[in-house]
Every structure is written in C-alpha cells, then in structure tokens.
Design a protein around this motif. Structure first.
Motif, PDB file in Angstrom:
ATOM      1  N   ASN A  88       0.803  -1.227   0.000  1.00 35.32           N
ATOM      2  CA  ASN A  88       0.000   0.000   0.000  1.00 35.32           C
ATOM      3  C   ASN A  88       0.832   1.271   0.000  1.00 35.32           C
ATOM      4  O   ASN A  88       0.298   2.368   0.044  1.00 35.32           O
ATOM      5  CB  ASN A  88      -0.928   0.004   1.226  1.00 35.32           C
ATOM      6  CG  ASN A  88      -1.895  -1.165   1.207  1.00 35.32           C
ATOM      7  OD1 ASN A  88      -2.453  -1.482   0.164  1.00 35.32           O
ATOM      8  ND2 ASN A  88      -2.069  -1.814   2.347  1.00 35.32           N
TER       9      ASN A  88
ATOM     10  N   THR B 126       1.733   2.874  -4.781  1.00 34.57           N
ATOM     11  CA  THR B 126       0.582   2.439  -5.580  1.00 34.57           C
ATOM     12  C   THR B 126       0.282   3.420  -6.705  1.00 34.57           C
ATOM     13  O   THR B 126       0.789   4.539  -6.724  1.00 34.57           O
ATOM     14  CB  THR B 126      -0.668   2.307  -4.699  1.00 34.57           C
ATOM     15  OG1 THR B 126      -0.998   3.605  -4.148  1.00 34.57           O
ATOM     16  CG2 THR B 126      -0.461   1.320  -3.568  1.00 34.57           C
TER      17      THR B 126
ATOM     18  N   LYS C 155      -6.325   4.880  -7.697  1.00 33.86           N
ATOM     19  CA  LYS C 155      -7.414   3.997  -8.137  1.00 33.86           C
ATOM     20  C   LYS C 155      -8.178   4.553  -9.332  1.00 33.86           C
ATOM     21  O   LYS C 155      -8.912   3.813  -9.998  1.00 33.86           O
ATOM     22  CB  LYS C 155      -8.378   3.710  -6.991  1.00 33.86           C
ATOM     23  CG  LYS C 155      -9.135   4.912  -6.469  1.00 33.86           C
ATOM     24  CD  LYS C 155     -10.034   4.508  -5.312  1.00 33.86           C
ATOM     25  CE  LYS C 155     -10.811   5.687  -4.760  1.00 33.86           C
ATOM     26  NZ  LYS C 155     -11.662   5.293  -3.600  1.00 33.86           N
TER      27      LYS C 155
ATOM     28  N   GLU D  86     -13.424  -6.354  -7.348  1.00 41.11           N
ATOM     29  CA  GLU D  86     -13.367  -5.438  -6.202  1.00 41.11           C
ATOM     30  C   GLU D  86     -12.125  -4.556  -6.259  1.00 41.11           C
ATOM     31  O   GLU D  86     -12.012  -3.579  -5.510  1.00 41.11           O
ATOM     32  CB  GLU D  86     -13.379  -6.244  -4.895  1.00 41.11           C
ATOM     33  CG  GLU D  86     -14.679  -7.004  -4.646  1.00 41.11           C
ATOM     34  CD  GLU D  86     -15.873  -6.060  -4.605  1.00 41.11           C
ATOM     35  OE1 GLU D  86     -15.810  -5.039  -3.890  1.00 41.11           O
ATOM     36  OE2 GLU D  86     -16.866  -6.345  -5.313  1.00 41.11           O
ATOM     37  N   ARG D  87     -11.194  -4.884  -7.136  1.00 43.35           N
ATOM     38  CA  ARG D  87      -9.969  -4.091  -7.283  1.00 43.35           C
ATOM     39  C   ARG D  87     -10.260  -2.632  -7.632  1.00 43.35           C
ATOM     40  O   ARG D  87      -9.467  -1.751  -7.338  1.00 43.35           O
ATOM     41  CB  ARG D  87      -9.089  -4.697  -8.372  1.00 43.35           C
ATOM     42  CG  ARG D  87      -8.451  -6.022  -7.977  1.00 43.35           C
ATOM     43  CD  ARG D  87      -7.288  -5.795  -7.049  1.00 43.35           C
ATOM     44  NE  ARG D  87      -6.676  -7.047  -6.636  1.00 43.35           N
ATOM     45  CZ  ARG D  87      -5.670  -7.120  -5.768  1.00 43.35           C
ATOM     46  NH1 ARG D  87      -5.195  -6.005  -5.246  1.00 43.35           N
ATOM     47  NH2 ARG D  87      -5.165  -8.280  -5.420  1.00 43.35           N
TER      48      ARG D  87
ATOM     49  N   HIS E 225     -12.053  -0.580  -6.364  1.00 43.75           N
ATOM     50  CA  HIS E 225     -12.255   0.268  -5.191  1.00 43.75           C
ATOM     51  C   HIS E 225     -10.944   0.603  -4.491  1.00 43.75           C
ATOM     52  O   HIS E 225     -10.946   1.333  -3.498  1.00 43.75           O
ATOM     53  CB  HIS E 225     -13.199  -0.423  -4.200  1.00 43.75           C
ATOM     54  CG  HIS E 225     -14.539  -0.766  -4.772  1.00 43.75           C
ATOM     55  ND1 HIS E 225     -15.391   0.188  -5.287  1.00 43.75           N
ATOM     56  CD2 HIS E 225     -15.159  -1.964  -4.931  1.00 43.75           C
ATOM     57  CE1 HIS E 225     -16.495  -0.403  -5.734  1.00 43.75           C
ATOM     58  NE2 HIS E 225     -16.374  -1.713  -5.533  1.00 43.75           N
ATOM     59  N   TYR E 226      -9.834   0.074  -5.005  1.00 48.33           N
ATOM     60  CA  TYR E 226      -8.549   0.256  -4.333  1.00 48.33           C
ATOM     61  C   TYR E 226      -7.475   0.711  -5.321  1.00 48.33           C
ATOM     62  O   TYR E 226      -7.569   0.476  -6.523  1.00 48.33           O
ATOM     63  CB  TYR E 226      -8.116  -1.064  -3.662  1.00 48.33           C
ATOM     64  CG  TYR E 226      -9.136  -1.623  -2.716  1.00 48.33           C
ATOM     65  CD1 TYR E 226      -9.245  -1.148  -1.413  1.00 48.33           C
ATOM     66  CD2 TYR E 226     -10.016  -2.629  -3.139  1.00 48.33           C
ATOM     67  CE1 TYR E 226     -10.199  -1.656  -0.548  1.00 48.33           C
ATOM     68  CE2 TYR E 226     -10.977  -3.145  -2.273  1.00 48.33           C
ATOM     69  CZ  TYR E 226     -11.068  -2.652  -0.978  1.00 48.33           C
ATOM     70  OH  TYR E 226     -12.009  -3.141  -0.126  1.00 48.33           O
ATOM     71  N   SER E 227      -6.457   1.326  -4.749  1.00 52.48           N
ATOM     72  CA  SER E 227      -5.301   1.725  -5.561  1.00 52.48           C
ATOM     73  C   SER E 227      -4.372   0.528  -5.710  1.00 52.48           C
ATOM     74  O   SER E 227      -3.880   0.006  -4.701  1.00 52.48           O
ATOM     75  CB  SER E 227      -4.553   2.883  -4.896  1.00 52.48           C
ATOM     76  OG  SER E 227      -5.373   4.028  -4.811  1.00 52.48           O
TER      77      SER E 227
ATOM     78  N   SER F 222      -1.072  -1.812  -6.412  1.00 49.02           N
ATOM     79  CA  SER F 222       0.385  -1.697  -6.388  1.00 49.02           C
ATOM     80  C   SER F 222       0.909  -1.840  -7.807  1.00 49.02           C
ATOM     81  O   SER F 222       0.204  -2.323  -8.702  1.00 49.02           O
ATOM     82  CB  SER F 222       0.991  -2.782  -5.500  1.00 49.02           C
ATOM     83  OG  SER F 222       0.786  -4.057  -6.088  1.00 49.02           O
TER      84      SER F 222
END
Length: 879
Positions: free
Chosen positions: A391, A394, A397, A425-426, A428-430, A432
């Motif tokens: 995290n 990165t 997103k 679901e990726r 929703h996230y930043s 790597s």
C-alpha cells in the motif's frame, strides 16, 4: 492619427472593406532610437480563408516561483530564474511515462501577486500559479483545481550524473565535515566514535595536506585538525589550493582555506549545505559521498519486522539535497519535521526516512561504512524474506476509470485466484505496481503495463497554502513532451493560440453566423475559454477590455462523457465515430502497420468489404470478420484482432456516430477535446485518426457546399433586380485550430491525419476552410505547412533547426536573419514577428492578452479529505 495594420488582407481589400471582418491580434512594436514601444493595433483578416502558422510559445499564466530548482543534464541544479541563457538539457517525462533528457526551447517570466504552495507527503513542495498544470493519473490538472489527497506525478528516478571527478579523499572529508564537523570560531573539529571512520578521516586529512594533523580536542570522540607547521609548503599550496585560484598569502590552515573555497566555513548545523561540486560528480563518487554522509548522521534500524534507513539534519537545504541525490539512484524517501532545543531556543530538525523496497535499493547502490556496515549486511541478507507493504507505492485507483478488463473473472483465473470474481473489487482500491502489471499481462493491456512500469511515483498532496505578495514567476518550454521536472515534481509547460480563437468566437453576429470555429484540442487546453481570465485582469484593462467568458461547446469522446460529467469536468456533448467512415489506410496508419504486409492486406480486405455494403457496423463485427477470415493464418489474425481490441478500448467508436453538422455549426465555437488520450498508449495515433476523419469529412462537405454557393452567386448576378442576395450562408465557412501540429503533420513519416490535413493545406481555401496550426518545432513539420501558410506568427525560437526552417520561408522579406529579428523582440510575454504574405511584410508585435482563462490541462473534481483546509482551498479557487 493611428495607422492600423491589417494582416492577411490586400491593400485593395482594405480600401474596400476597412476593418470589417477582422480580429485584433495585438499591437505593433515601433523602435525609436534605443526605445521600443507599442504603437499601432494589428488586426487579422478572417473574412477570407487563410493558413495561419503559429510558431514557438507565447507563454501564459502557468508559471513557477523563481527559486524552483531544475536539474540539468550535467548533474548541476539551478534555479529556474537563472536559466534564461542556459542551453543545457533538463529532464522530462516522455509519452511512455519514462524520465529522459529534453531540450528546453523557450523561457518566460512575468510578475504575479498570488501563488499556491503545494506540499506533498514525501516532503517535497513547489510554489506555482494556480493555473499551472500538474500531472494526475487522468491527465494534466491546474494546481488550483486539485485538493488535499490528490495524487500527482513525481519522478521515481532522475539519472543526472556528472563527469566532474574529485579526489576521493576530498569527497570523504566533505561528507564527514558536513555531517559531523564544527567549522567556525577558528577551529576545524570533527566528532565521531567509530574507530574505522576516524582512521579514514585522519588518512584523508593527510592526503589533503601532509602538513596537517588530527588531535584529540578536550574529550573522547572530538578531534581538532590543525597545522603542523605554521607556514604551508609551496607544494601544499599547489596541491590543495591551486585549482581554487588562491592568493599568495594564507592566514589560516590549509584545511580551513580548503573548506572556505566551498563556502562552508563558519556554517553551523542550521546553515550548512551540500556544495555544488558534489552534484556534478560521477555516479560512483556520488555514491561514496552519500555513503560517508549516512555513516555519520544516518542510521539503519528494524521496526515491526521492516528495515528503515534514516538521515537527520537541522539544515533544510541539506535534507532536501540528500533527498534529491537519493532520487538519482532510484531511492524514494520522505521527510518529517520535528522541533529540537538548542542553546535554549527551539529549532526545526528534519529526518529523512528510506522505507520498504527502497532500503534494499539504498543498500545495494550506496550502503554504509564502519560499524553501521555490519547491520546493513544483515539487512541485505534478510531483504528477500521480508514481505513488502503493497500500500506504500501504488497507482491511484482512478486508473480503473481509464481502463477496466472486460472480464475480471477471467483475469482472476489467469492470476490463480481462488475466487476469480472477487477481482472486480480491485476497482475500489489503488493497485500496487506489481498488481497492476499482473493485470496488464493477464488482460494484454499496453496502457496498464505502461503505468505499472513507469518512472512515476504518485505522491499525495498534504498541504496547500495561498501566498500573496509581489512575485516574479517563470516557465520553460520543452518541445515534444511539454513538461519538465521542477523541485523533483513533474510540471507542464506553456501553450498559446487562444488569442486568435477568442477573436474568432467574439465576432459580431452578422459575421459569426457565416463561420464555424472548431478547435481540435489534442492537449485539453481550450475548455478554459468558458471562464474569464481574472488572473490577467489588470493587463486586459490596459488593452481596453475586461475578462469575460465565451459560450464554447465542448465535445468529449463518448466513452469519457458520463465520467467527466460525474466529476464536474467541463463538457457539453459526447461525440463518436462510425467505423464505417474509417478506410483501411487510416486503420493501418493508426496501428503503424504497413498496408502491404499480411496484416495490412487482411485489414484492407475486410474493411473494404464491410464499407462497400454501406451499412453501419460496430467494432465487434470487424473483429469477428477478422477472426473468421479463412485465407489468413492464425498469427496474422491474432495481431490484427489485438489491434482492433485496443481500438475498442478507445471508447470513441459507435454504430451511429456523431453527425458532422452537430460539430460544424454556424455561429458555433466547438472544442473537440481529445485530451483523454494523452496518457494512453499510442495516444497520438488515436488523435491523428480522429483529426484525419474530421478533416476529410469537412473538406468533402465544404466542396459540395461551395458549388451550391457559387451557383447562387451566379444566379443572383444574372437576376440582379429580381432576386435578393442571401446574407447567411447555408453551410458556414470553417476555421480549424490545431496545436502540436508537428505531431500530426510530421516532416518525415505519415500519420492517419497527414493526407487530410495536406489536402486542406493545398486546396482548403477554395471551399472556405481556414487552418490555424501551432507548433514549437517548425523544423519537424511537413514542408507544405511552410509553403502554404500565408500568415506566420513566430514567437521566440532557440533551436537552430527551427530557426533555419522558418527563416527559409521568410528570407525574401527580411533585412537580416530571422534569429536577429527574433533577438530584437522585447523579452516579454506575447512578443512575436508576424509574416504577412498578402503584403509581403514583417511586423514585430505583441499578441494581446487573453480575456478568457489560460488553459493547460484537463481538469477534474477531486474530493477533499480534510474539512480543516476548506477555507484555504476556497481562497485558492477564487483566484
């Protein structure tokens, strides 16, 4: 009486029409003795058709504070305000998102009374005007439109190593004395308890001058360097001070004089700095300097199962310099500030921390010496088994808004996930860099691969401060890439062309109703015409007008339209293109495929077959036709299908398409925003394809319309008393504006836009199509631009290739060389030379200021994370 200059209009037409159907472009420079002043207004004819070529950069409101540091190709670092006469290359980000060296071609400065100071989580900061663009994952965004939590591009590596070597004992001494030396009050002291470091320090002192000695000074661990003999030997003077042009008399010890030559004597822990000579060292010697510096004031430690390297200093200049020098080795770090008490006073101390995988990079490239070397070796052995924090480094997103796999479950299966559908679901996230690369390989995405392997570290904005006062600000131009590295942050450079576009869009209704203005916006800079230019309000008043907005209509590619609307990015309509309108050669040019290759033959055969049917179709149908072609082998079909699947990801093709009449409409100013493709793989190929299709369709439409107009003109002349002449044309005359024209009309090679643009250059004036082309590099643009342009507006140029190319066009009308003509221009924003073919004359002018806002990047609405800063942001956005 003021004499008015009208360029592009013959004397005969000036007598006939006067100023009617012209726009103000600036004022003429008049030289009287040693004084140059503004005099006559300069207008440009827009009633007739023209090819206008704008060369060089006018500059705009997008500028940086004068103390902003620019890294040069020899390793030296200079303030931007000192670069006007410096020809060295600087560093820039290319279209593949890699940091490379780039040539700067222009230099601008101007006064302002407001700046924004932006601070980043890494500890870096920059002062700039609110409209200066910074790079986000979705494109260039003016600084004033960013918020806390926004993430911007900074380089993760700047390989700026010099060639100026120094004796290694001097490098060690400088590092030791900067880190743990007391350099003042008549002493040169060094404090350290590491026996190995102490022995090397003594040895280096002896190498510097054998007439020096190192003695204990008062207590253990503190040592004084002093002269053995009071008078230096002639050989010592020559060896130690000769290269510094020292005088014949020396009142102090040789080491004190030597330190003084670097400007370090009498500098304390708060005022010490890294000498400029260090920045120009070759890589191995720079590594040696940092190694010894960290071996004194640095440390290596383990915390919560992770290794860290840190460096502390009370000097802000040293800590910033160390962070920058680490970046040359690809070592990322962050700076934290803390308060310390010294002699009863509170001072700020600074700690630089190297974390995660950067620790391994540091130890391999730089390392430690002495006692700390043992711990470093242990950390290196442990490094492969330590789990990294994914995290920390990165990609924002928002990358998923540029590209999403069609089938997340399939990607999950390829990556071996136990629950493949969970991959979606990726979004929703930043991700790597490693995760993004895995997805890129699984989904065969060039775009994701480019971001995953880029030279960009996405730093986070943690502070924004409004600065008010009187400031001189500066900007540079870097051809081709249009950005440069400043304060180790990637920033955009200047653009122009807007003043003419404004003039066209601000015409009286009876003239404007017969014109359509279309700006093919490849860089995302003309949306700002919707907003008044308040930042230059005082300058505008001097020219007799007030800042105001214009009713421009912005068209955005269909796949990006809803996204832009949701985020508050200015756009009015979506546009799309029918695959039916694209011919085989266009596709081949866009994909850089030879039309006579096996792949080119397959594309030609299938596209011609579908186009002959005359029925509109989707990209998916094309792909199916390629897959089912019985005559082509599997490899050829796979290559072609892969290219068209990429084209599908451009999100601009549809079965319906946008009618040209919606874009080319009487009295309308249209901005066709192609900037969403700026960060895509083959971005210029996509832009070229769109521009080529628009230009070809427009030319065909105007040719048909022109025949009808000529018939009506002849018919009205034959029936002079029985028929009235129509005041409004059924199909408007068109002015097309295109920036970075050398990218779409290269001197060598061909793009999907080349043929259509060349046709308009050679034949477009007859059916009523005018072209405004802007380029920083006339030496790299198609030769037809030079031969067909009847109006040229040349701002300052520095590259010899560009000066010579433009000089050939103007040479018959110049009393002296073009470089001399340009050098005589006042060094102020907007100065230029205008070449008017209609009157065979040159005019030195200053282009008028804009009355709409200066653009420089596609904006976005990023939500702020901290309510505490809302008032500051509100003030910034009021600028």
């Amino acid at each position: 009486m003021v004499f008015e200059v009208i360029i592009g209009r013959s004397k005969k037409d000036v007598e006939k029409y006067g100023k009617e159907g012209t726009i103000l472009v600036g004022k003429q420079y008049i030289q009287m003795g040693q004084t140059t002043s503004l005099s006559n207004p300069v207008f440009m004819d827009i009633a007739g058709a023209h090819v206008v070529f704008i060369v060089g950069k006018r500059g705009s409101g997008k500028c940086l504070h004068g103390d902003t540091l620019i890294t040069l190709n020899d390793g030296s670092v200079a303030k931007i305000k000192d670069l006007e006469n410096n020809d060295q290359d600087i560093f820039t980000l290319d279209e593949d998102l890699k940091i490379k060296q780039g040539q700067k071609s222009n230099f601008f400065k101007r006064p302002v009374n407001r700046l924004i100071e932006i601070g980043l989580r890494s500890g870096r900061s920059i002062k700039l005007t609110s409209e200066h663009p910074l790079l986000t994952v979705k494109g260039w965004v003016p600084a004033g439109k960013l918020g806390f939590g926004s993430r911007i591009a900074t380089p993760r590596k700047v390989e700026a190593f010099g060639e100026n070597s120094m004796p290694e004992h001097e490098i060690r001494l400088l590092a030791y004395l900067i880190a743990e030396g007391h350099l003042g009050k008549g002493f040169v002291l060094f404090s350290n308890m590491d026996e190995k470091i102490l022995q090397e320090f003594k040895q280096s002192v002896t190498y510097l001058d054998s007439n020096l000695r190192v003695d204990l000074h008062g207590k253990k661990g503190c040592y004084r360097v002093s002269q053995i003999k009071k008078v230096m030997s002639e050989q010592s003077k020559k060896d130690v001070l000769g290269r510094f042009n020292a005088g014949p008399k020396f009142a102090h010890s040789s080491i004190r004089n030597w330190i003084g030559r670097f400007g370090l004597y009498n500098k304390n822990s708060l005022t010490k700095f890294i000498p400029k000579e260090i920045f120009q060292l070759p890589k191995h010697q720079l590594s040696l300097f940092l190694n010894r510096l960290f071996s004194c004031d640095g440390t290596i430690y383990k915390k919560a199962g992770h290794w860290f390297v840190s460096y502390c200093s009370s000097s802000k200049e040293i800590i910033d310099g160390v962070q920058h020098l680490l970046l040359r080795f690809g070592v990322l770090s962050k700076i934290r500030n803390k308060n310390i008490k010294l002699n009863g006073k509170i001072f700020k101390s600074h700690e630089l921390e190297v974390y995660d995988e950067n620790v391994n990079q540091y130890l391999q490239e730089i390392g430690f010496y002495g006692i700390k070397e043992e711990r470093a070796c242990f950390a290196l052995k442990e490094a492969p088994s330590i789990k990294r924090n994914p995290n920390i480094d990165t990609i924002p997103k928002e990358i998923w808004e540029l590209y999403r796999p069609d089938n997340w479950a399939e990607v999950g299966r390829k990556l071996g996930y136990a629950h493949p559908k969970a991959m979606r679901e990726r979004i929703h996230y930043s991700p790597s860099r490693q995760t993004l690369l895995q997805v890129a390989l699984a989904d065969e995405s060039d775009l994701l691969s480019k971001f995953a392997s880029s030279d960009i570290f996405w730093d986070e904005i943690t502070s924004m401060k409004l600065l008010e006062g009187e400031f001189e600000v500066y900007d540079l131009t870097v051809p081709e890439t249009h950005n440069f590295v400043a304060n180790d942050i990637i920033v955009h450079n200047s653009y122009s062309l807007g003043a003419i576009a404004e003039g066209l869009s601000d015409l009286p209704a009876e003239i404007k109703q017969n014109l359509s203005i279309v700006l093919l916006d490849t860089m995302g800079i003309y949306w700002t015409m919707k907003y008044p230019n308040f930042q230059d309000a005082e300058l505008a008043k001097q020219w007799g007008f007030d800042p105001k907005s214009l009713a421009v209509k912005i068209y955005t590619p269909s796949g990006f339209f809803n996204r832009f609307k949701e985020e508050g990015i200015p756009t009015d309509f979506s546009f799309s293109i029918q695959p039916l309108d694209v011919n085989p050669e266009d596709w081949c040019n866009a994909f850089e495929i030879n039309v006579n290759s096996a792949e080119g033959v397959l594309i030609t055969k299938v596209v011609q077959r579908l186009n002959r049917a005359g029925v509109s179709y989707e990209i998916e149908q094309l792909i199916r036709e390629f897959q089912n072609d019985p005559e082509s082998d599997k490899v050829v079909k796979s290559i072609v299908v892969n290219q068209f699947e990429k084209a599908h990801e451009w999100e601009i093709f549809s079965k319906q398409g946008t009618p040209l009449k919606d874009i080319i409409s009487a009295g309308q100013v249209t901005v066709l925003d192609l900037s969403p493709y700026a960060v895509m793989a083959s971005g210029w190929s996509i832009k070229a394809l769109v521009v080529g299709l628009i230009c070809r369709s427009l030319f065909n439409q105007r040719m048909v319309a022109r025949k009808a107009e000529e018939f009506r003109t002849v018919d009205a002349a034959l029936h002079y008393f029985s028929k009235e002449t129509e005041e409004k044309l059924e199909e408007p005359l068109v002015w097309l504006g295109l920036d970075e024209a050398h990218e779409l009309l290269p001197k060598e090679g061909k793009t999907a836009a080349t043929d259509a643009l060349v046709t308009i250059l050679r034949e477009g004036r007859q059916p009523g199509i005018s072209l405004i082309l802007a380029s920083q590099q006339p030496g790299k643009i198609h030769t037809d631009v030079m031969t067909q342009s009847d109006i040229v507006l040349a701002h300052r140029l520095t590259a010899r290739l560009d000066v010579e190319a433009l000089g050939q066009l103007m040479q018959s009308y110049m009393r002296k060389g073009l470089d001399q003509e340009l050098d005589q221009l006042p060094k102020v924003t907007g100065s230029a030379i205008v070449f008017d073919d209609a009157n065979e004359r040159l005019f030195p002018i200053q282009v008028r200021p804009r009355f709409t806002w200066h653009g420089g990047g596609s904006p976005t609405a990023l939500k702020e994370k901290k309510k505490y800063f809302e008032e500051t942001l509100r003030k910034i956005k009021e600028i």
